[in-house]
Design a protein around this motif. Structure first.
Motif, PDB file in Angstrom:
ATOM      1  N   PHE A  69      -3.924  26.026  -0.736  1.00  0.00           N
ATOM      2  CA  PHE A  69      -4.558  25.286   0.591  1.00  0.00           C
ATOM      3  C   PHE A  69      -4.958  24.085  -0.241  1.00  0.00           C
ATOM      4  CE2 PHE A  69      -6.579  29.317   2.290  1.00  0.00           C
ATOM      5  CZ  PHE A  69      -5.190  30.071   2.613  1.00  0.00           C
ATOM      6  N   GLU A  70      -4.476  23.045   0.532  1.00  0.00           N
ATOM      7  CA  GLU A  70      -4.660  21.635   0.174  1.00  0.00           C
ATOM      8  C   GLU A  70      -6.366  21.377   0.594  1.00  0.00           C
ATOM      9  OE1 GLU A  70      -2.519  19.799  -1.148  1.00  0.00           O
ATOM     10  OE2 GLU A  70      -0.666  20.135  -0.461  1.00  0.00           O
ATOM     11  N   ASN A  71      -6.796  20.226  -0.034  1.00  0.00           N
ATOM     12  CA  ASN A  71      -8.331  19.909   0.497  1.00  0.00           C
ATOM     13  C   ASN A  71      -8.474  19.899   1.791  1.00  0.00           C
ATOM     14  OD1 ASN A  71      -8.709  20.161  -2.353  1.00  0.00           O
ATOM     15  ND2 ASN A  71      -8.666  17.806  -2.469  1.00  0.00           N
ATOM     16  N   ALA A  72      -7.428  19.457   2.750  1.00  0.00           N
ATOM     17  CA  ALA A  72      -7.796  19.227   4.277  1.00  0.00           C
ATOM     18  C   ALA A  72      -6.247  19.607   4.780  1.00  0.00           C
ATOM     19  CB  ALA A  72      -7.720  17.655   4.440  1.00  0.00           C
ATOM     20  N   SER A  73      -6.517  19.868   6.224  1.00  0.00           N
ATOM     21  CA  SER A  73      -5.395  20.048   6.884  1.00  0.00           C
ATOM     22  C   SER A  73      -5.122  19.153   7.875  1.00  0.00           C
ATOM     23  CB  SER A  73      -5.470  21.348   7.474  1.00  0.00           C
ATOM     24  OG  SER A  73      -6.413  21.330   8.465  1.00  0.00           O
ATOM     25  N   GLY A  74      -4.022  19.275   8.487  1.00  0.00           N
ATOM     26  CA  GLY A  74      -3.567  18.071   9.661  1.00  0.00           C
ATOM     27  C   GLY A  74      -3.082  16.732   9.426  1.00  0.00           C
ATOM     28  N   TYR A  75      -2.861  16.494   8.243  1.00  0.00           N
ATOM     29  CA  TYR A  75      -2.170  15.268   7.329  1.00  0.00           C
ATOM     30  C   TYR A  75      -1.033  15.383   7.165  1.00  0.00           C
ATOM     31  CZ  TYR A  75      -7.387  13.990   7.205  1.00  0.00           C
ATOM     32  OH  TYR A  75      -8.592  13.505   7.458  1.00  0.00           O
ATOM     33  N   PRO A  76       0.091  14.812   7.989  1.00  0.00           N
ATOM     34  CA  PRO A  76       1.596  14.859   7.766  1.00  0.00           C
ATOM     35  C   PRO A  76       1.817  14.105   6.274  1.00  0.00           C
ATOM     36  CG  PRO A  76       1.116  13.284   9.412  1.00  0.00           C
ATOM     37  CD  PRO A  76      -0.184  14.070   9.184  1.00  0.00           C
ATOM     38  N   GLY A  77       2.486  14.718   5.727  1.00  0.00           N
ATOM     39  CA  GLY A  77       2.878  14.290   4.393  1.00  0.00           C
ATOM     40  C   GLY A  77       2.081  14.684   3.008  1.00  0.00           C
ATOM     41  N   TYR A  78       1.002  15.174   3.475  1.00  0.00           N
ATOM     42  CA  TYR A  78      -0.053  15.375   2.334  1.00  0.00           C
ATOM     43  C   TYR A  78       0.164  16.653   1.683  1.00  0.00           C
ATOM     44  CZ  TYR A  78      -4.802  16.412   0.283  1.00  0.00           C
ATOM     45  OH  TYR A  78      -5.640  16.681  -0.695  1.00  0.00           O
ATOM     46  N   ILE A  79       1.027  16.371   0.572  1.00  0.00           N
ATOM     47  CA  ILE A  79       1.668  17.552  -0.336  1.00  0.00           C
ATOM     48  C   ILE A  79       1.191  17.122  -1.841  1.00  0.00           C
ATOM     49  CG2 ILE A  79       3.691  18.819  -1.181  1.00  0.00           C
ATOM     50  CD1 ILE A  79       4.969  18.142   1.605  1.00  0.00           C
ATOM     51  N   VAL A 105       0.788  -1.093   0.080  1.00  0.00           N
ATOM     52  CA  VAL A 105      -0.003   0.201  -0.003  1.00  0.00           C
ATOM     53  C   VAL A 105       0.911   1.176  -0.047  1.00  0.00           C
ATOM     54  CG1 VAL A 105      -1.779   1.215   1.173  1.00  0.00           C
ATOM     55  CG2 VAL A 105      -1.672  -1.300   1.330  1.00  0.00           C
ATOM     56  N   PHE A 106       0.696   2.103  -1.042  1.00  0.00           N
ATOM     57  CA  PHE A 106       1.422   3.321  -1.207  1.00  0.00           C
ATOM     58  C   PHE A 106       0.672   4.417  -0.598  1.00  0.00           C
ATOM     59  CE2 PHE A 106       3.882   1.861  -5.268  1.00  0.00           C
ATOM     60  CZ  PHE A 106       4.530   1.095  -4.412  1.00  0.00           C
ATOM     61  N   SER A 107       1.252   5.327   0.260  1.00  0.00           N
ATOM     62  CA  SER A 107       0.453   6.406   1.077  1.00  0.00           C
ATOM     63  C   SER A 107       1.449   7.478   1.283  1.00  0.00           C
ATOM     64  CB  SER A 107       0.057   5.847   2.286  1.00  0.00           C
ATOM     65  OG  SER A 107      -0.627   6.978   3.031  1.00  0.00           O
ATOM     66  N   TRP A 108       0.999   8.737   1.082  1.00  0.00           N
ATOM     67  CA  TRP A 108       1.738   9.942   1.590  1.00  0.00           C
ATOM     68  C   TRP A 108       1.656  10.185   2.865  1.00  0.00           C
ATOM     69  CZ3 TRP A 108      -2.058  12.523   3.424  1.00  0.00           C
ATOM     70  CH2 TRP A 108      -3.512  12.316   3.228  1.00  0.00           C
ATOM     71  N   ASN A 109       0.913   9.683   3.392  1.00  0.00           N
ATOM     72  CA  ASN A 109       0.320   9.995   4.920  1.00  0.00           C
ATOM     73  C   ASN A 109       1.620   9.292   5.734  1.00  0.00           C
ATOM     74  OD1 ASN A 109      -0.631  10.078   7.523  1.00  0.00           O
ATOM     75  ND2 ASN A 109      -2.710  10.166   6.805  1.00  0.00           N
ATOM     76  N   ASP A 110       2.392  10.145   6.441  1.00  0.00           N
ATOM     77  CA  ASP A 110       3.259   9.695   7.347  1.00  0.00           C
ATOM     78  C   ASP A 110       2.976   8.952   8.536  1.00  0.00           C
ATOM     79  OD1 ASP A 110       5.444  11.050   5.595  1.00  0.00           O
ATOM     80  OD2 ASP A 110       5.400  12.887   6.688  1.00  0.00           O
ATOM     81  N   ASP A 111       1.776   9.217   8.818  1.00  0.00           N
ATOM     82  CA  ASP A 111       1.082   8.559  10.177  1.00  0.00           C
ATOM     83  C   ASP A 111       0.958   7.061   9.716  1.00  0.00           C
ATOM     84  OD1 ASP A 111       1.308  10.545  11.767  1.00  0.00           O
ATOM     85  OD2 ASP A 111      -0.926  11.227  11.402  1.00  0.00           O
ATOM     86  N   TYR A 112       0.949   6.504   8.578  1.00  0.00           N
ATOM     87  CA  TYR A 112       0.686   5.165   8.284  1.00  0.00           C
ATOM     88  C   TYR A 112       2.168   4.229   8.283  1.00  0.00           C
ATOM     89  CZ  TYR A 112      -4.106   7.030   7.746  1.00  0.00           C
ATOM     90  OH  TYR A 112      -5.305   7.572   7.980  1.00  0.00           O
ATOM     91  N   LEU A 113       3.082   4.982   8.196  1.00  0.00           N
ATOM     92  CA  LEU A 113       4.163   4.255   7.491  1.00  0.00           C
ATOM     93  C   LEU A 113       4.663   3.148   8.340  1.00  0.00           C
ATOM     94  CD1 LEU A 113       6.180   7.202   5.899  1.00  0.00           C
ATOM     95  CD2 LEU A 113       4.440   5.746   4.870  1.00  0.00           C
ATOM     96  N   GLU A 114       4.157   2.927   9.675  1.00  0.00           N
ATOM     97  CA  GLU A 114       4.506   1.781  10.469  1.00  0.00           C
ATOM     98  C   GLU A 114       3.721   0.761  10.194  1.00  0.00           C
ATOM     99  OE1 GLU A 114       4.644   3.299  14.320  1.00  0.00           O
ATOM    100  OE2 GLU A 114       6.337   4.547  14.253  1.00  0.00           O
TER     101      GLU A 114
END
Length: 337
Positions: free
Chosen positions: A237-247, A105-114
Motif C-alpha cells: 500500500f502506498e502512503n496515499a491513494s488517489g494520486y495518478p502516477g504515484y508508484i 520541476v520533476f514530478s511523478w504526479n500525472d495531474d501536474y504535467l501540463e
C-alpha cells in the motif's frame, strides 16, 4: 576545472548520500541512481556534492530533493526541483506559484504535467536484468504473505497508513500463521509527527505498557529483497491513494524479489505495470475475500504471475523506472537550458 553543482538535502550530508558501499545509504541499491547522477554529471563537467560542501549560492547547478524550507538560494543558477515525497507527507511539495522560480520541476504526479516547467519522472531502481525467478525459493518454500513498512501515521483523507493497520489487524486476528510484519518502529509508538509520541518513545521502557503490540512483528530487515523472496505475496500500500502516477519503491521491491504485490495506491497503476504482475486490492470487498483468494491460489497461478513479472522487468516497458532515467532527465534539461 569542474563547475560546481549542489544537491540540496537534509540527510546523508558530507557526500554520504553518494556512498553506494554504505549499506545504510544504499540498502537494496536505493542510492544507486543518485550515485549514477553524480558520475554522469562529472562526465559533463559538473562536480555534484551535497549542499554542505557545494553551497547553492556558489553553484551553477542546484538540484533540490523536495521543496526546500529555505526556498531558492541562488536564482542565477539552473535550479531543478525533484518532488519525491507525497504532499500528504510534505505539504510544501504541493505546487504553488513559488514553483515558478525553478527552471524545471520533476514530478511523478500525472495531474501536474501540463504545468509549464514540470517534467515527468518516476521512482527509479537498479534493475539487475535479466530476471529469472526459477532459482528463487519456490511456491511451497514461501510463506503466504508479508508487509514491510515503517510504523507511521498522519491525518489526511487520502492516507493509507490506517489501511495498513487494518490489514495487519485482520491477519493477526484471523490468519496469524500466514502473515509476518517487518519494518521500522512497530515496537514503538507510531511516528505521527506529534510531540507526545516522540516523548513516549524517549521514555521507553517505562512507557512500553502503553504502546500497542504486534504479535506478527519480526523486526527490521537488512534487505527487503532477500526477505520478500520468502513470501508469495506482499501487501504494498502506498502512503496515499488517489494520486495518478504515484508508484513508489514499494511495488518494485516486491516485483524484483519475485513476490506478487497486493497493490493499492495509484489509480492508474495499470498504465505503467501490466495487470498480471500484481493483485489489485480494489478488486476485493474485504480482507476475508482477499485471504480466500490468496489461500486457494494455485502454484500454477503464482508461477504465471512470476513469468509476467519477469517479462515486464526484462522489457522496455520497465525502462521509465530504471536508475539511469533520473540522470538522463537532468542531463536533458541541461542541454535544453
Amino acid at each position: 576545472m569542474y563547475k560546481k553543482a549542489s544537491l540540496v538535502v537534509d540527510y546523508h550530508l558530507n557526500n554520504k548520500i553518494f556512498d553506494i558501499n554504505d549499506c545504510a545509504v544504499n540498502r537494496d541499491d536505493y542510492g544507486y541512481s543518485i550515485w549514477l547522477l553524480k558520475e554522469r554529471l562529472k562526465a559533463k563537467g559538473y562536480e555534484l556534492s551535497t549542499c554542505d560542501i557545494n553551497r547553492p549560492s556558489d553553484s551553477e547547478l542546484v538540484i533540490y530533493f523536495d521543496y526546500p524550507a529555505t526556498g531558492i538560494e541562488n536564482p542565477s543558477a539552473i535550479n531543478i526541483l525533484c518532488l519525491f515525497e507525497n504532499e500528504i507527507i510534505k505539504p510544501e511539495n504541493t505546487p504553488s506559484p513559488v514553483f515558478d522560480q525553478f527552471d524545471y520541476v520533476f514530478s511523478w504526479n500525472d495531474d501536474y504535467l501540463e504545468k509549464r516547467n514540470f517534467r515527468k519522472f518516476n521512482y527509479t531502481h537498479k534493475l539487475n536484468r535479466p530476471y529469472n525467478f526459477r532459482n528463487y525459493p519456490g511456491f511451497t518454500d514461501r510463506k503466504l504473505c508479508t508487509l514491510i513498512s515503517a510504523n507511521k501515521m498522519t491525518e489526511h483523507p487520502r492516507e493509507l497508513y490506517s489501511e495498513r493497520l487494518k490489514a495487519i489487524a485482520w491477519f493477526e486476528n484471523n490468519a496469524a500463521e500466514d502473515f509476518d510484519l517487518y519494518g521500522v518502529g512497530w515496537d514503538q509508538f507510531p511516528n505521527d509527527g506529534r510531540l507526545r509520541s516522540r516523548v513516549l518513545n524517549k521514555l521507553a521502557p517505562f512507557t512500553n505498557f502503553m504502546k500497542k503490540s504486534y504479535p506478527s512483528y519480526k523486526g527490521m530487515v537488512e534487505s527487503k529483497n532477500q526477505t520478500l523472496r520468502n513470501y508469495r505475496y506482499s501487501i504494498c500500500f502506498e502512503n496515499a491513494s488517489g494520486y495518478p502516477g504515484y508508484i513508489s519503491e514499494k511495488l518494485f521491491d516486491s516485483l524484483m524479489a519475485g513476490c506478487v504485490p497486493i497493490y493499492y495506491g495509484a489509480p492508474n497503476v495499470a498504465d505503467y505495470i501490466p495487470e498480471g504482475c500484481y493483485i489489485d486490492f480494489r478488486d476485493f470487498t474485504s480482507y476475508h475475500d482477499l485471504y480466500d483468494y490468496l489461500i486457494v491460489a494455485s502454484s500454477d497461478e503464482f508461477y504465471s504471475r512470476q513469468r509476467e513479472i519477469e517479462s515486464f522487468l526484462n522489457s522496455e516497458r520497465s525502462s521509465p523506472f530504471e536508475a539511469q532515467r533520473l540522470p538522463e532527465l537532468i542531463l536533458k534539461c541541461l542541454e535544453e537550458h
